[in-house]
Design a protein around this motif. Structure first.
Motif, PDB file in Angstrom:
ATOM      1  N   LYS A   1       0.951  -1.231  -0.085  1.00 42.76           N
ATOM      2  CA  LYS A   1       0.029   0.078   0.047  1.00 42.76           C
ATOM      3  C   LYS A   1       0.906   1.311   0.045  1.00 42.76           C
ATOM      4  CE  LYS A   1      -2.268   1.374   3.702  1.00 42.76           C
ATOM      5  NZ  LYS A   1      -1.752   2.939   4.033  1.00 42.76           N
ATOM      6  N   GLN A   2       1.671   1.291   0.790  1.00 39.70           N
ATOM      7  CA  GLN A   2       2.961   2.393   0.882  1.00 39.70           C
ATOM      8  C   GLN A   2       3.491   2.587  -0.523  1.00 39.70           C
ATOM      9  OE1 GLN A   2       1.205   3.630   3.629  1.00 39.70           O
ATOM     10  NE2 GLN A   2       2.915   4.646   3.567  1.00 39.70           N
ATOM     11  N   GLU A   3       3.787   1.351  -1.107  1.00 36.25           N
ATOM     12  CA  GLU A   3       4.704   1.776  -2.375  1.00 36.25           C
ATOM     13  C   GLU A   3       3.714   2.341  -3.391  1.00 36.25           C
ATOM     14  OE1 GLU A   3       7.623  -1.263  -3.562  1.00 36.25           O
ATOM     15  OE2 GLU A   3       7.268  -1.965  -1.831  1.00 36.25           O
ATOM     16  N   LEU A   4       2.412   1.653  -3.398  1.00 31.28           N
ATOM     17  CA  LEU A   4       1.472   2.275  -4.329  1.00 31.28           C
ATOM     18  C   LEU A   4       1.121   3.614  -4.005  1.00 31.28           C
ATOM     19  CD1 LEU A   4      -0.909  -0.776  -4.682  1.00 31.28           C
ATOM     20  CD2 LEU A   4       0.379  -0.021  -6.419  1.00 31.28           C
ATOM     21  N   LEU A   5       0.968   4.042  -2.917  1.00 33.92           N
ATOM     22  CA  LEU A   5       0.756   5.594  -2.489  1.00 33.92           C
ATOM     23  C   LEU A   5       1.788   6.385  -3.231  1.00 33.92           C
ATOM     24  CD1 LEU A   5      -0.494   5.302   1.200  1.00 33.92           C
ATOM     25  CD2 LEU A   5      -1.705   5.996  -0.727  1.00 33.92           C
ATOM     26  N   ASN A   6       2.971   6.006  -3.061  1.00 34.32           N
ATOM     27  CA  ASN A   6       4.139   6.730  -3.705  1.00 34.32           C
ATOM     28  C   ASN A   6       4.392   6.612  -5.311  1.00 34.32           C
ATOM     29  OD1 ASN A   6       5.040   7.525  -1.258  1.00 34.32           O
ATOM     30  ND2 ASN A   6       6.030   5.573  -0.795  1.00 34.32           N
TER      31      ASN A   6
ATOM     32  N   PHE B   1       1.865 -13.281  -1.792  1.00 31.53           N
ATOM     33  CA  PHE B   1       1.726 -14.258  -2.603  1.00 31.53           C
ATOM     34  C   PHE B   1       2.350 -13.663  -4.032  1.00 31.53           C
ATOM     35  CE2 PHE B   1      -0.810 -15.891   0.473  1.00 31.53           C
ATOM     36  CZ  PHE B   1      -0.354 -17.079   0.692  1.00 31.53           C
ATOM     37  N   ILE B   2       2.204 -12.401  -4.382  1.00 31.69           N
ATOM     38  CA  ILE B   2       3.017 -11.829  -5.423  1.00 31.69           C
ATOM     39  C   ILE B   2       4.106 -10.730  -5.340  1.00 31.69           C
ATOM     40  CG2 ILE B   2       0.610 -12.287  -6.687  1.00 31.69           C
ATOM     41  CD1 ILE B   2       0.065  -9.297  -6.382  1.00 31.69           C
ATOM     42  N   SER B   3       4.947 -10.410  -6.477  1.00 30.07           N
ATOM     43  CA  SER B   3       5.725  -9.357  -6.297  1.00 30.07           C
ATOM     44  C   SER B   3       5.044  -8.254  -6.234  1.00 30.07           C
ATOM     45  CB  SER B   3       6.729  -9.548  -7.430  1.00 30.07           C
ATOM     46  OG  SER B   3       6.280  -9.194  -8.548  1.00 30.07           O
ATOM     47  N   PHE B   4       5.811  -6.946  -5.781  1.00 27.57           N
ATOM     48  CA  PHE B   4       5.298  -5.650  -6.036  1.00 27.57           C
ATOM     49  C   PHE B   4       5.059  -5.528  -7.361  1.00 27.57           C
ATOM     50  CE2 PHE B   4       5.434  -0.888  -6.527  1.00 27.57           C
ATOM     51  CZ  PHE B   4       4.495  -0.829  -5.822  1.00 27.57           C
TER      52      PHE B   4
ATOM     53  N   ILE C   1      -1.264  -5.332 -12.015  1.00 30.80           N
ATOM     54  CA  ILE C   1      -2.462  -5.705 -11.808  1.00 30.80           C
ATOM     55  C   ILE C   1      -3.407  -4.424 -11.701  1.00 30.80           C
ATOM     56  CG2 ILE C   1      -4.090  -6.491  -9.882  1.00 30.80           C
ATOM     57  CD1 ILE C   1      -1.935  -8.816  -9.402  1.00 30.80           C
ATOM     58  N   VAL C   2      -2.847  -3.468 -10.975  1.00 26.38           N
ATOM     59  CA  VAL C   2      -3.628  -2.342 -10.617  1.00 26.38           C
ATOM     60  C   VAL C   2      -3.720  -1.418 -11.987  1.00 26.38           C
ATOM     61  CG1 VAL C   2      -3.380  -0.061  -9.459  1.00 26.38           C
ATOM     62  CG2 VAL C   2      -3.044  -2.100  -8.210  1.00 26.38           C
ATOM     63  N   GLU C   3      -2.626  -1.387 -12.913  1.00 28.46           N
ATOM     64  CA  GLU C   3      -2.708  -0.599 -13.942  1.00 28.46           C
ATOM     65  C   GLU C   3      -3.607  -1.254 -14.925  1.00 28.46           C
ATOM     66  OE1 GLU C   3      -1.874   1.987 -16.829  1.00 28.46           O
ATOM     67  OE2 GLU C   3      -1.130   2.126 -14.764  1.00 28.46           O
ATOM     68  N   THR C   4      -3.759  -2.891 -15.091  1.00 31.74           N
ATOM     69  CA  THR C   4      -4.598  -3.375 -15.819  1.00 31.74           C
ATOM     70  C   THR C   4      -5.954  -3.167 -15.353  1.00 31.74           C
ATOM     71  OG1 THR C   4      -3.041  -5.020 -16.559  1.00 31.74           O
ATOM     72  CG2 THR C   4      -5.359  -5.604 -16.633  1.00 31.74           C
TER      73      THR C   4
END
Length: 143
Positions: A18-23, A111-114, A120-123
């Motif tokens: 979540k923190q990485e996605l926020l950035n 279970f998945i890499s960042f 996934i989010v982009e798609t």
């Protein structure tokens, strides 16, 4: 940049992604509904506010992250207007949007890499609902 308003939340097991996605996410608006550190918490305390924000229309789509994605998906799907999908690859994210008109993507951090989570989010953000025969099915989901 996506012209989307996004609600995001996680429990302690999803905090790092979540923190990485926020950035890294480039969207019109991004609201963090917590958690705000790695202390043990209860995932419904974060899944419900994200689901409510998307269900109300205040936010276009949501992202929920926990260890397996099961807890946040089950919780979010208790909301009548939510279609939360657990996705561990891009194809599932595309199908969740195309066929199910999913409005919250649930990511299993353990279970998945960042990098996979980002894809996934982009798609999920760029795939449209196909409607047609799928709309009939989606319309039958509500109780």
């Amino acid at each position: 940049m996506h012209n989307l308003k996004i609600a995001i939340g996680s429990d302690h097991a999803g905090f790092a992604y979540k923190q990485e996605l926020l950035n890294t996410l480039q969207v019109k608006e991004l609201k963090d509904f917590g958690t705000y550190d790695t202390s043990s918490v209860d995932y419904p305390d974060f899944a419900h506010p994200v689901a409510s924000a998307v269900e109300s229309g205040e936010y276009d789509l949501g992202i929920l992250i926990c260890g397996s994605a099961n807890g946040v998906a089950i919780t979010a799907n208790k909301h009548q207007g939510i279609r939360a999908a657990i996705c561990w690859n891009e194809e599932l994210a595309a199908l969740a949007r195309q066929h199910n008109n999913a409005n919250i993507v649930c990511i299993p951090e353990r279970f998945i890499s960042f990098e996979t989570a980002q894809q996934i989010v982009e798609t999920f953000f760029t795939t449209e609902f196909e409607g047609g025969r799928h709309a009939n099915r989606v319309n039958k989901m509500h109780c």
